[in-house]
Design an enzyme around this catalytic site. Structure first.
Site, mmCIF file in Angstrom:
data_model
loop_
_atom_site.group_PDB
_atom_site.id
_atom_site.type_symbol
_atom_site.label_atom_id
_atom_site.label_comp_id
_atom_site.label_asym_id
_atom_site.label_seq_id
_atom_site.Cartn_x
_atom_site.Cartn_y
_atom_site.Cartn_z
ATOM 1 C CD GLU A 171 38.235 36.088 39.817
ATOM 2 O OE1 GLU A 171 38.483 36.336 38.616
ATOM 3 O OE2 GLU A 171 37.253 36.555 40.410
ATOM 4 C CD GLU A 290 36.916 39.560 43.013
ATOM 5 O OE1 GLU A 290 36.131 39.599 42.025
ATOM 6 O OE2 GLU A 290 38.144 39.459 42.892
#
Length: 501
Positions: A171, A290
């Site tokens: 991320e 995720e």
């Protein structure tokens, strides 16, 4: 009564299911590790400190791959602190916790062996870079005769871990990420890191970071820019997505997979744009590493990290899942399968205590959350070939979505076992749906079983004291060897298994 029909034709195959679609995730976050999978001194702990009561619930999920050690945690993590006899306690800036490093890489490798899974390793591209990533890879995968491979052997691990799949950071466009990068900065660093890592071990697969989630202001330009650098060196691009019912609108919440499908299609289109731009013959696939429901604990977690920071294994992200959350997990699994031609890895985030299907009490027991069962069903019965189901269904509108089909479904054909499984959710929360399933060109078919999860209470939960949400078997259907018919109760998770030839 509202109606729906599903046609499954033997000729309409989408893709083989990559077993790694049923992966999961353990991050050094909250109680995922400490008092989760690892608690020396617990009555159920083995000689390594692994909680056997947890392992007994993990094994039936048949998880083939588990991502580690983060997540946001990895961007401030020095893996060398967690190997060898001398461990260093550090401040974890991502979750404002104290990391003792008592549990590290080699302990996790031993734990994954105990549950029958492989490791999916993430490297730190926040505060670290190329050299550290190559050092870690050498430690994990090189046999012997170099500094880091011999260091691993000194630590009591003679054989290499042989980790195949590696994430290049996590991320990296998120403002919460330690060492946040622009797309250009990340793309250049990830490309050079990936290039160097494949010189160390050319058998590995690499995952390039995508946008943190679909509503990021950088999406999808982040993918286009970063992949223009990393495309030649990586095998996957990551996508992350969580959903929650913050608005307490169940009907619209269960329609969120419309957004999920648009997200997947946009990332696929961006990958294919870069493929065309580069005149490449390589097709880049997706690692949905995720995904889950996450919203119950966000506000309290923010307060806890500010009020009482620097604890070891604090109670963070411990969402208690409802029946409607189990439906949402089932819907997300169906959507992942419907795009199995491009999604090859997926990780339910996470596995124990932290937004997880399995919850423990320190020094106490363990229980299955409501979300445990849809994952169990799809992981166990969703192996083989994804079929392209032709679905006709009545539709409804919600507060935020239009033309939402009452029925969302997918079928998986296991040729080895000669079984067909249809996973279906009635996401009409008010009315039952008369469902017909037509199996075309399959001979000598019969129903093996029909499992369902249903409840009139959308917010009922499981707990250590009582399991109130679990699947049961139904026999109120008809089947003539060709067409199956039943009535799906409002807001229900349905698993219908056929023997077919």
């Amino acid at each position: 009564m509202r109606k729906a029909k599903i046609v499954v034709d033997k000729m309409y195959e989408l893709a083989d299911v990559d077993p790694r679609l049923y992966g999961s995730f353990i991050e050094h976050l909250g109680r995922a590790v400490y008092t989760g999978i690892y608690e020396p001194g617990h009555l159920c702990a083995d000689q390594y400190g692994f909680r056997q009561d947890v392992i007994e619930l993990v094994k039936p999920l048949q998880i083939p791959i588990i991502r580690y050690p983060g997540g946001n945690f990895v961007s401030n993590y020095n893996w060398e602190d967690g190997v060898g006899p001398e461990r260093k306690s550090r401040l974890d800036l991502a979750w404002r916790s104290l990391e003792t490093n008592e549990f590290g890489l080699n302990e996790f490798a031993k734990w994954t062996q105990a549950v029958g899974a492989e490791m999916m390793m993430a490297v730190n591209l926040g505060t670290s870079g190329i050299q550290e990533a190559c050092n870690l890879l050498e430690y994990c995968n090189h046999e012997k005769g170099t500094y880091y491979s011999d260091l691993r052997r000194q630590h009591g691990v003679e054989k290499p871990h042989g980790i195949k799949t590696w994430c290049l950071g996590n991320e990296m466009d998120g403002e919460w990420q330690i060492g946040r990068k622009t797309a250009q900065e990340y793309g250049r660093l990830a490309a050079e890191t990936g290039k160097a890592m494949k010189l160390v071990d050319d058998s590995i697969e690499l995952v390039s970071c995508g946008s943190s989630f679909e509503k990021m202001p950088t999406f999808p330009e982040w993918e286009a820019t970063s992949l223009s650098h990393t495309y030649d060196y990586v095998d996957y691009v990551s996508i992350h997505q969580y959903y929650g019912n913050q608005a307490h609108d169940t009907e619209d919440y269960l329609a969120s997979t419309q957004d999920m499908e648009n997200f997947i299609k946009t990332v696929v289109a961006t990958c294919d744009y870069i493929k065309a731009k580069k005149r490449s013959k390589k097709t880049l696939n997706l690692s949905f590493d995720e995904w889950n429901v996450w919203f119950h604990s966000i506000e309290s977690d923010d307060k806890a990290m500010k009020k009482t920071p620097w604890q070891v294994g604090p109670h963070l992200l411990e969402d208690v899942y409802t029946f409607e959350d189990a439906l949402m997990v089932g819907l997300m699994l169906i959507m992942i399968l419907k795009h199995a031609d491009r999604i090859k890895i997926a990780c339910l985030a996470q596995l124990v205590n932290v937004i997880a299907p399995i919850m423990t009490e320190p020094s106490g027991g363990v229980f299955k959350q409501t979300t445990y069962y849809p994952f169990l069903h799809v992981s166990n019965y969703g192996r083989g070939k994804v079929m392209i189901p032709l679905i006709q269904s009545d539709k409804h509108d919600t507060s935020g979505h239009e033309d939402v089909s009452d029925i969302e479904a997918v079928a998986v054909y296991n040729q080895e076992n000669e079984e067909m499984t249809v996973f279906a959710v009635n996401r009409n929360i008010h009315e039952p749906v008369d469902l017909k399933i037509h199996l075309r060109d399959f001979q000598n078919s019969r129903v093996l079983d029909y499992q369902v999860m249903e409840s009139k209470n959308m917010v009922v939960v499981n707990s250590m004291a009582e399991e109130r949400v679990y699947p049961g078997f139904k026999d109120d259907y008809t089947f003539d060897g060709d067409e199956f018919e039943t009535v799906l109760t409002p807001a229900s998770w349905n698993v219908i298994r056929f023997s077919v030839k």
